[in-house]
Design an enzyme around this catalytic site. Structure first.
Site, short mmCIF file in Angstrom:
data_model
loop_
_atom_site.label_atom_id
_atom_site.label_comp_id
_atom_site.label_asym_id
_atom_site.label_seq_id
_atom_site.Cartn_x
_atom_site.Cartn_y
_atom_site.Cartn_z
CG ASP A 1 -50.40 16.49 17.46
OD1 ASP A 1 -49.82 17.43 16.89
OD2 ASP A 1 -50.04 16.04 18.57
CG MET A 2 -53.87 12.88 11.02
SD MET A 2 -55.58 13.51 11.00
CE MET A 2 -55.46 14.85 9.82
NE ARG B 1 -46.53 18.89 13.27
CZ ARG B 1 -47.31 18.71 14.36
NH1 ARG B 1 -47.97 17.59 14.56
NH2 ARG B 1 -47.44 19.69 15.23
CB VAL C 1 -45.62 13.34 10.16
CG1 VAL C 1 -45.46 14.63 10.94
CG2 VAL C 1 -47.06 12.82 10.22
CE LYS C 2 -39.71 9.52 6.55
NZ LYS C 2 -38.46 8.74 6.72
CB ALA D 1 -46.80 8.12 14.75
NE ARG E 1 -40.73 9.29 20.16
CZ ARG E 1 -42.00 9.43 19.82
NH1 ARG E 1 -42.77 10.25 20.47
NH2 ARG E 1 -42.51 8.75 18.81
P1 FAD Z 1 -37.82 7.73 10.23
O1 FAD Z 1 -38.39 7.24 8.95
O2 FAD Z 1 -38.27 7.08 11.50
O3 FAD Z 1 -36.24 7.63 10.15
C1 FAD Z 1 -35.56 8.13 8.99
C2 FAD Z 1 -34.17 8.59 9.39
O4 FAD Z 1 -34.27 9.71 10.30
C3 FAD Z 1 -33.36 7.56 10.14
O5 FAD Z 1 -32.74 6.64 9.26
C4 FAD Z 1 -32.37 8.45 10.86
O6 FAD Z 1 -31.36 8.89 9.99
C5 FAD Z 1 -33.22 9.65 11.26
N1 FAD Z 1 -33.81 9.43 12.60
C6 FAD Z 1 -35.08 9.13 12.89
N2 FAD Z 1 -35.26 9.01 14.23
C7 FAD Z 1 -34.06 9.22 14.79
C8 FAD Z 1 -33.57 9.20 16.13
N3 FAD Z 1 -34.36 8.92 17.18
N4 FAD Z 1 -32.27 9.47 16.35
C9 FAD Z 1 -31.44 9.74 15.31
N5 FAD Z 1 -31.84 9.76 14.01
C10 FAD Z 1 -33.12 9.50 13.75
N6 FAD Z 1 -47.17 11.35 13.49
C11 FAD Z 1 -48.50 11.29 13.37
O7 FAD Z 1 -49.04 10.28 12.92
N7 FAD Z 1 -49.29 12.37 13.74
C12 FAD Z 1 -48.75 13.52 14.20
O8 FAD Z 1 -49.50 14.47 14.52
C13 FAD Z 1 -47.34 13.62 14.30
N8 FAD Z 1 -46.75 14.75 14.72
C14 FAD Z 1 -45.38 14.85 14.68
C15 FAD Z 1 -44.78 16.06 14.98
C16 FAD Z 1 -43.41 16.20 14.87
C17 FAD Z 1 -42.77 17.52 15.18
C18 FAD Z 1 -42.60 15.09 14.45
C19 FAD Z 1 -41.12 15.21 14.28
C20 FAD Z 1 -43.19 13.87 14.18
C21 FAD Z 1 -44.58 13.73 14.30
N9 FAD Z 1 -45.19 12.51 14.03
C22 FAD Z 1 -46.57 12.47 13.94
C23 FAD Z 1 -44.40 11.25 13.92
C24 FAD Z 1 -44.07 10.87 12.48
O9 FAD Z 1 -45.22 10.43 11.84
C25 FAD Z 1 -43.01 9.74 12.42
O10 FAD Z 1 -43.52 8.60 13.03
C26 FAD Z 1 -41.70 10.07 13.08
O11 FAD Z 1 -41.32 11.40 12.88
C27 FAD Z 1 -40.59 9.15 12.50
O12 FAD Z 1 -40.38 9.41 11.12
P2 FAD Z 1 -39.15 10.30 10.61
O13 FAD Z 1 -39.56 10.95 9.33
O14 FAD Z 1 -38.73 11.23 11.66
O15 FAD Z 1 -37.95 9.32 10.35
#
Ligand code: FAD
Length: 278
Positions: A107-108, A158, A160-161, A163, A260
């Site tokens: 993970d990052m 991977r 991601v946007k 977190a 969450r």
């Molecule tokens: P967002 O920009 O939050 O949302 C965009 C759209 O997605 C929303 O408008 C909606 O349509 C849909 N959506 C989002 N969440 C929901 C929900 N709860 N219910 C229904 N619809 C929803 N971040 C890190 O910094 N380091 C990591 O190592 C890391 N690992 C990850 C591993 C995985 C498998 C995933 C899925 C995420 C990880 N993340 C990690 C988190 C990531 O950086 C984002 O903060 C997180 O995924 C939210 O961004 P998003 O692209 O999902 O959508």
């Protein structure tokens, strides 16, 4: 035992419960990325303990023949103690897992850990010619350059946007800018990577873009989403694509569950309903 309020997002406290959840996922054609909850240890002992727990988890995956891999947080295996401790523990886990054909993600975390994380990924991906993956964050300004470096390496990446909340000197702060960066970087990966692309997002727009880029460039990819988030979409997508669910487990579930629940109104409502029994 995990209370019902948290069980939407966390598979249980024990590896056995995480593997039971994995079996249910596998039955629906979804694979599992197992993450033992824990982060930011400032002493070596708990970092080593979690590294050991990952070795046992790898054994469990191998013996159960589950379609599963593991994902490790740098600060969980010693990064806050020292880069050497982190590198040593990750290498131990990846070496052990590679011998048993189990894939390991790194993970990052915070922006000031990116170099240490990419460095060990590069070393281990070359050593094992794959078998290991790393996460990169679209909200960091450096990520376009990092992807150029990663394009030539074996293993998976991977996207991601992001977190975390890095400062404006190093990060994009507007959501629209992060989304634009994500799409641009996704296209770069489809154009320049030989596969090994993981779309780590719940965003329907990003999944659509990935499907389009796959059509255009022919590069293989997988979709990764979190346990408890858009699970119906995960099952639907699994009919056509490789889908992995990130499955946290362990006794440190409270802070993960809190994150969450707070990040989205729907998640908070779910939690309140669970408390009220409705
Ligand atoms: P967002 O920009 O939050 O949302 C965009 C759209 O997605 C929303 O408008 C909606 O349509 C849909 N959506 C989002 N969440 C929901 C929900 N709860 N219910 C229904 N619809 C929803 N971040 C890190 O910094 N380091 C990591 O190592 C890391 N690992 C990850 C591993 C995985 C498998 C995933 C899925 C995420 C990880 N993340 C990690 C988190 C990531 O950086 C984002 O903060 C997180 O995924 C939210 O961004 P998003 O692209 O999902 O959508």
């Amino acid at each position: 035992m995990i209370p019902p309020i948290a069980s939407k997002f966390v598979a249980g406290e024990s590896p056995a419960e995480a593997l039971e959840h994995t079996r249910d996922l596998n039955d629906r054609n979804v694979k599992s990325i197992l993450n033992l909850l824990g982060e930011h240890y400032h002493e070596r002992a708990p970092a080593d303990e979690d590294a050991e727990a990952y070795l046992r988890l790898v054994d469990d995956i191998e013996t159960s023949e589950a379609d599963a891999c593991v994902s490790v947080k740098p600060s969980q295996v010693g990064l806050d103690v020292g880069t050497e401790v982190f590198h040593e523990n990750v290498e131990r886990i990846v070496d052990y897992a590679a011998d048993r054909d189990v894939f390991v993600w790194i993970d990052m975390e915070d922006h000031d850990t990116t170099d240490a994380t990419l460095d060990i990924f590069e070393k281990l991906s070359r050593k094992h010619e794959g078998g290991v993956g790393v996460c990169v964050q679209a909200n960091l300004k450096r990520t376009d350059d990092d992807l150029e470096r990663l394009a030539d390496l074996p293993g998976k990446v991977r996207l991601v946007k992001g977190a975390y909340d890095p400062p404006a000197e190093v990060a994009l702060k507007e959501k629209s800018a992060v989304n634009a960066a994500y799409e641009r970087q996704l296209e770069y990966m489809f154009e320049h990577f030989d596969g090994g692309i993981a779309v780590g997002s719940h965003d329907p727009r990003m999944i659509d873009r990935a499907e389009e880029f796959h059509e255009e460039y022919g590069t293989d990819f997988e979709i990764q989403m979190l346990m408890g988030v858009r699970e119906d979409a995960q099952y639907d997508l699994a009919a056509e694509y490789e889908v992995w669910q990130y499955v946290p487990y362990g006794d440190k579930w409270l802070s993960y569950f809190y994150r969450r629940a707070m990040e989205r109104k729907e998640n908070l409502l779910f939690a309140v309903r669970a408390v009220l029994g409705r």
